[in-house]
Write an enzyme that holds these catalytic residues in place. Structure first.
Site, PDB file in Angstrom:
ATOM      1  N   TYR A 208      -9.462  49.627 -17.783  1.00 22.42           N
ATOM      2  CA  TYR A 208     -10.317  49.371 -16.627  1.00 22.42           C
ATOM      3  C   TYR A 208     -11.674  50.043 -16.793  1.00 22.42           C
ATOM      4  CZ  TYR A 208     -11.570  48.502 -11.774  1.00 22.42           C
ATOM      5  OH  TYR A 208     -12.197  48.062 -10.632  1.00 22.42           O
TER       6      TYR A 208
ATOM      7  N   HIS B  28      -6.607  57.510 -13.520  1.00 23.08           N
ATOM      8  CA  HIS B  28      -7.388  56.573 -14.322  1.00 23.08           C
ATOM      9  C   HIS B  28      -7.591  57.150 -15.716  1.00 23.08           C
ATOM     10  CE1 HIS B  28      -9.418  54.446 -10.672  1.00 23.08           C
ATOM     11  NE2 HIS B  28      -8.119  54.277 -10.730  1.00 23.08           N
TER      12      HIS B  28
ATOM     13  N   ASP C  69      -7.571  45.598  -8.401  1.00 18.87           N
ATOM     14  CA  ASP C  69      -8.080  46.615  -9.326  1.00 18.87           C
ATOM     15  C   ASP C  69      -7.672  48.035  -8.907  1.00 18.87           C
ATOM     16  OD1 ASP C  69      -9.227  44.752 -10.954  1.00 18.87           O
ATOM     17  OD2 ASP C  69     -11.244  44.968 -10.133  1.00 18.87           O
TER      18      ASP C  69
ATOM     19  N   ASP D 195      -8.810  50.900  -8.048  1.00 14.90           N
ATOM     20  CA  ASP D 195      -9.823  51.800  -7.487  1.00 14.90           C
ATOM     21  C   ASP D 195      -9.869  51.595  -5.977  1.00 14.90           C
ATOM     22  OD1 ASP D 195     -11.088  49.356  -7.222  1.00 14.90           O
ATOM     23  OD2 ASP D 195     -12.594  49.740  -8.754  1.00 14.90           O
TER      24      ASP D 195
ATOM     25  N   GLU E 212     -12.025  50.089  -4.074  1.00  7.04           N
ATOM     26  CA  GLU E 212     -12.350  48.711  -3.693  1.00  7.04           C
ATOM     27  C   GLU E 212     -11.115  47.822  -3.815  1.00  7.04           C
ATOM     28  OE1 GLU E 212     -15.615  46.700  -2.061  1.00  7.04           O
ATOM     29  OE2 GLU E 212     -15.578  48.744  -2.841  1.00  7.04           O
TER      30      GLU E 212
ATOM     31  N   GLU F  51      -7.248  39.708  -8.315  1.00 12.57           N
ATOM     32  CA  GLU F  51      -8.566  39.349  -7.780  1.00 12.57           C
ATOM     33  C   GLU F  51      -9.197  38.140  -8.460  1.00 12.57           C
ATOM     34  OE1 GLU F  51     -10.570  43.546  -6.583  1.00 12.57           O
ATOM     35  OE2 GLU F  51      -9.265  43.463  -8.311  1.00 12.57           O
TER      36      GLU F  51
END
Length: 694
Positions: free
Chosen positions: A302, A348, A82, A84, A86, A9
């Site tokens: 993260y 995570h 990332d 997650d 999103e 990203e």
């Protein structure tokens, strides 16, 4: 010819990852999202099963062309956004633009940007997780429906520029409800009695508890002076003696490592950072900082997570470090923290340093001051979470006088455990010592102190307590807390005064309308239930279009009612006593893109405007002008010179009419619940004093 293309990203992340992969890999950045719903219209086809109409984000054309060109030259493409929802959605959008089958194993993810994590992830690509993508789509579309349907209604009925949001409106409601509770609070009187006893040269305190009635202890609440005086009279008739002594030990376990919400809370409370600032700095630490002798390395895992899980490798490295630095007795032997019931993606980890040997002091020279502060807080929290518990020797003493009971409690640190490291963050409890006593011993009373008190209203929310409340209620998720706070401040629904949220008249007005016409949208339980359903979508146990359809059925009914019944409200401009120097009219307060300003009511004949400032009757130490109170674009109060831009004096703390007795610079004050801290504005001067609240 390159063989592999890795798409991330951010350019910073690309730079860090690029050094871990060989010459056969090229790492490029999408620079965030590449497709989204259009800004110009709703972008959701309500009649066609709520199908979203995604478009390429304006300005992303050259980036997408570059990615397509690189993809054509590559044998393998890896989408490394990332870890997650999103990030999963961004990978899905990239796959669409690059004509990649979403079922192909192209998705790689890692919790930390380290050489081993990156190299392992490339070996284990997987298909895009459509359940996670659907959960993100559902959230995006729900938020779009609420925002794009209610906001125009507010523009029409009140004024342009207003907005409503599925979660932001609940945050505003919490702040408004708390303010209403504070204003409606009626203080209740109550009394306490403290006895101070002497034992040799030592003294100790005990607090009134209650009475012995029919052989049973009964706690007494002292509601007024009359009740208190009656007990004081009775206490004079008898002697105080030690009825019972109980010795014991108390164990205090360390805190778990940080998750997003607790990191934001502590960054606000302990470092004075806004949640937005904390997340920006955490992102920098995650994506990579150039460390002397190492190059670009990711320093933390993260930072958007609600899991307290720690990898076995990290537990082992922390244990080795603690044993070596502090001794075996300071190690917990490896403490594991259980996930809470609301966590979904326990793959995570918690927020922790990527390498335990990168202690804050060893890399301090490579970090900015703010990066160092946040990294140190994260490092200390993680390492201390793996240390042994602190142990206290405790003593509880029951003291009788006739039928009345007093209680005293003592606590002395026996073994500091994790506090060996964590005490630097003001977490060490003070020892409360009670001298040696014997049961049945008569006590010498130094004095008995009755004290009148009044119950206090609940405190206004700070950023930390608002996030804590939202988390406890299940409203929002780690990635949403900071944007929500930024939004409600920028919309001027709330302001921050001395770090406490206060609703504005506009915020109260909009909240009242939302409560009247959209009670479900701002209902905490309804919003939390929606979050749970979004989690179920991410788990593959709920269909996203069903969630949106069920929501919209009820929402459309409320919309139609509001359209018909919501009255238009005229918000009159607030008139001031400041005269327009061009035409002589009293200027009024207007609302603009960057907050309030003064304008002449004679517009369009007179177009005079100027900033809205408030003098505080203190002279500028640089030029002698007047110091004025201003508000930043983020809603934060600061103090500057009225002669700006010719004079650039600025202070976040309020200057006072007093010079520093040490260096002659201006003094500033900071108010808190304990009083007022007065200090010198000169950073090289250490003058400081405390004053109690009057």
């Amino acid at each position: 010819m390159q063989k592999n293309l890795v798409i991330v990203e951010s350019p910073a992340k690309a730079k860090t990852i690029g050094k871990f992969l060989g010459k056969n890999y090229k790492v490029k950045a999408s620079v965030g999202h590449v497709r989204d719903l259009p800004k110009s219209d709703l972008g959701v086809d309500i009649e066609n099963n709520f199908e979203p109409k995604y478009i390429t984000i304006r300005g992303k054309g050259p980036i997408i062309k570059e990615l397509k060109d690189e993809a054509k030259k590559s044998d393998n493409i890896y989408l490394a956004t990332d870890p997650d929802r999103e990030g999963e959605a961004i990978s899905w959008h990239l796959a669409h633009l690059l004509n990649i089958d979403e079922k192909e194993p192209v998705r790689i993810e890692f919790n930390e940007i380290t050489k081993s994590a990156i190299q392992q992830s490339v070996k284990k690509p997987r298909p895009i997780n459509i359940d996670l993508v659907d959960a993100q789509q559902a959230r995006r579309i729900l938020d779009r429906l609420v925002g794009y349907k209610i906001s125009p209604l507010l523009w029409k009925k009140i004024r342009k520029g207003l907005s409503a949001g599925r979660v932001q409106s609940v945050a505003v409601k919490l702040i408004c409800d708390r303010e209403k509770e504070i204003k409606g609070f009626i203080p209740q009187e109550y009394w306490t009695i403290k006895a101070i006893f002497l034992k040799g040269k030592d003294s100790f305190e005990a607090n009134f508890y209650g009475e012995l009635k029919d052989g049973k202890e009964r706690k007494l609440e002292l509601k007024n002076k009359e009740e208190t005086d009656n007990i004081l009279k009775e206490l004079k008739k008898d002697e105080f003696y030690v009825k019972e002594i109980k010795a014991g030990t108390k164990k205090r376990n360390p805190y778990p490592p940080y998750i997003t919400s607790t990191l934001q809370q502590d960054a606000t409370k302990k470092l004075g950072f806004s949640t937005k600032k904390a997340m920006i700095i955490a992102q920098q630490l995650y994506e990579g900082i150039e460390i002397k002798g190492e190059g670009f390395v990711g320093l933390i895992t993260y930072m958007r997570t609600d899991s307290t899980r720690i990898s076995e490798e990290a537990i082992k490295s922390a244990d080795d470090y603690i044993v070596k630095e502090y001794g075996k007795e300071y190690s917990s032997g490896g403490r594991r923290f259980h996930k809470n019931s609301k966590e979904v993606q326990d793959a995570h980890e918690s927020i922790r340093p990527t390498h335990i040997l990168r202690t804050p002091n060893t890399i301090k020279d490579s970090l900015t001051s703010d990066q160092y502060k946040l990294y140190k807080m994260i490092w200390n929290r993680f390492v201390s979470s793996q240390m042994s518990a602190a142990l206290y020797n405790t003593l509880s003493v029951k003291i009788n006088c006739g039928n009345y009971i007093f209680k005293a409690a003592g606590s002395i640190l026996k073994f500091d455990g994790f506090l060996k490291l964590y005490e630097s963050i003001d977490e060490k409890e003070r020892d409360t010592n009670i001298p040696p006593l014997d049961e049945g011993e008569r006590l010498n009373v130094k004095e008995i102190l009755p004290n009148q008190h009044f119950t206090q209203p609940p405190a206004q929310y700070t950023e930390a307590t608002l996030i804590k409340t939202m988390e406890e209620l299940g409203i929002g998720r780690p990635s949403t807390y900071s944007p929500i706070i930024s939004t409600i401040l920028s919309r001027e629904y709330v302001i921050l005064e001395r770090k406490y949220f206060k609703p504005t008249e506009l915020g109260i007005l909009v909240n009242d309308l939302m409560k009247e016409f959209f009670k479900d949208i701002i209902n905490e339980e309804f919003t939390a239930d929606m979050e749970e359903k979004l989690d179920k979508i991410a788990e593959g146990n709920y269909k996203w279009k069903k969630l949106v359809e069920d929501f919209y059925k009820e929402f459309k009914v409320s919309l139609d009612v509001a359209e018909k019944e919501m009255a238009e409200i005229e918000i009159k401009d607030e008139e001031t006593d400041i005269k327009c120097e061009k035409c002589g009219r009293n200027m009024v307060i207007k609302h603009g893109r960057y907050g309030k300003f003064l304008a002449c009511p004679g517009y369009p004949e007179c177009k005079n405007t100027k900033p809205l400032v408030k003098e505080i009757n203190v002279s500028c130490p640089l030029c002698g002008g007047k110091i004025v109170r201003r508000r930043s674009k983020k809603g934060r109060t600061f103090y500057g010179c009225s002669n700006f831009p010719n004079c650039n004096f600025l202070s976040w703390d309020e200057p006072i009419n007093e010079k520093c007795p040490k260096c002659g610079s201006v003094l500033v004050q900071k108010k808190n619940k304990n009083g007022i801290l007065i200090k010198c504005i000169n950073k090289d001067c250490d003058y400081v004093r405390h004053e109690n609240n009057k």
